[in-house]
Write an enzyme that holds these catalytic residues in place. Structure first.
Site, PDB file in Angstrom:
ATOM      1  N   CYS A   8       0.863  -1.180   0.000  1.00  0.00           N
ATOM      2  CA  CYS A   8       0.000   0.000   0.000  1.00  0.00           C
ATOM      3  C   CYS A   8       0.901   1.232   0.000  1.00  0.00           C
ATOM      4  O   CYS A   8       2.107   1.124  -0.219  1.00  0.00           O
ATOM      5  CB  CYS A   8      -0.982  -0.016   1.171  1.00  0.00           C
ATOM      6  SG  CYS A   8      -0.275   0.243   2.809  1.00  0.00           S
ATOM      7  N   ARG A  14      -3.279  -0.579   5.360  1.00  0.00           N
ATOM      8  CA  ARG A  14      -3.828  -1.702   4.604  1.00  0.00           C
ATOM      9  C   ARG A  14      -2.878  -2.880   4.466  1.00  0.00           C
ATOM     10  O   ARG A  14      -3.260  -4.029   4.729  1.00  0.00           O
ATOM     11  CB  ARG A  14      -4.259  -1.226   3.207  1.00  0.00           C
ATOM     12  CG  ARG A  14      -5.374  -0.211   3.241  1.00  0.00           C
ATOM     13  CD  ARG A  14      -5.617   0.405   1.882  1.00  0.00           C
ATOM     14  NE  ARG A  14      -4.504   1.274   1.514  1.00  0.00           N
ATOM     15  CZ  ARG A  14      -4.393   1.900   0.350  1.00  0.00           C
ATOM     16  NH1 ARG A  14      -5.324   1.727  -0.583  1.00  0.00           N
ATOM     17  NH2 ARG A  14      -3.363   2.681   0.100  1.00  0.00           N
ATOM     18  N   ASP A 120      -8.132   3.618   1.349  1.00  0.00           N
ATOM     19  CA  ASP A 120      -7.148   3.840   2.404  1.00  0.00           C
ATOM     20  C   ASP A 120      -7.840   4.335   3.673  1.00  0.00           C
ATOM     21  O   ASP A 120      -8.358   5.450   3.705  1.00  0.00           O
ATOM     22  CB  ASP A 120      -6.111   4.859   1.934  1.00  0.00           C
ATOM     23  CG  ASP A 120      -4.900   4.915   2.831  1.00  0.00           C
ATOM     24  OD1 ASP A 120      -4.981   4.445   3.987  1.00  0.00           O
ATOM     25  OD2 ASP A 120      -3.865   5.436   2.379  1.00  0.00           O
TER      26      ASP A 120
END
Length: 154
Positions: A8, A14, A120
């Site tokens: 990420c 994440r 996100d």
């Protein structure tokens, strides 16, 4: 042994969540030939532990994340499977290493969801929703890797 990396942006929300969930699912399924990592394509969080929202959701589900710190995806990384959280990170990965040898996917390619990108939670604060997206994808990803790499379960 095959190496899988979740990627990420900052490697604090994440991708460490996916790394921890994947490790737990592999343990639950008694699969030992897959090593799991996570990386970020941005360098501003290097060396930091997972975001408190990620820690909170993993603790809620009794998933360990001890010792995890943010690391940068680098051109020298040699993973067999690279799993990005969104298209922006796919693009960043290809920019960082235009000669990737490993297979590159977006995580939600392994889910039954209509979405293609994992949002996100650093910006949305929806850590529970991201947890559900990651969890819904991990077993299908494991199934794919086990078959593709000709691994044994159990």
């Amino acid at each position: 042994m095959v190496d899988v990396a979740f990627v990420c942006l900052g490697n604090i929300c994440r991708s460490p969540m996916a790394e921890a969930i994947m490790r737990q699912r592999l343990k639950d399924r008694n699969i030992h030939d897959i090593k799991v990592h996570s990386r970020g394509t941005g360098s501003w969080n290097l060396g930091e532990p997972p975001h408190e929202g990620t820690q909170k959701i993993l603790n809620k589900h009794n998933i360990p994340f001890d010792g995890m710190i943010s690391e940068l995806f680098e051109a020298t990384d040699d993973f067999d499977y690279i799993v990005a959280m969104d298209q922006s990170n796919v693009d960043n990965i290809k920019f960082i290493n235009p000669n990737l040898k490993g297979q590159l996917f977006k995580l939600l390619e392994f889910s039954n969801m209509e979405e293609s990108d994992v949002p996100d939670p650093y910006y949305t604060n929806n850590f529970e929703g991201v947890y559900d997206m990651v969890l819904s994808s991990c077993d299908n990803l494991i199934d794919y890797i086990v078959k593709d790499a000709n691994l044994k379960e159990g």
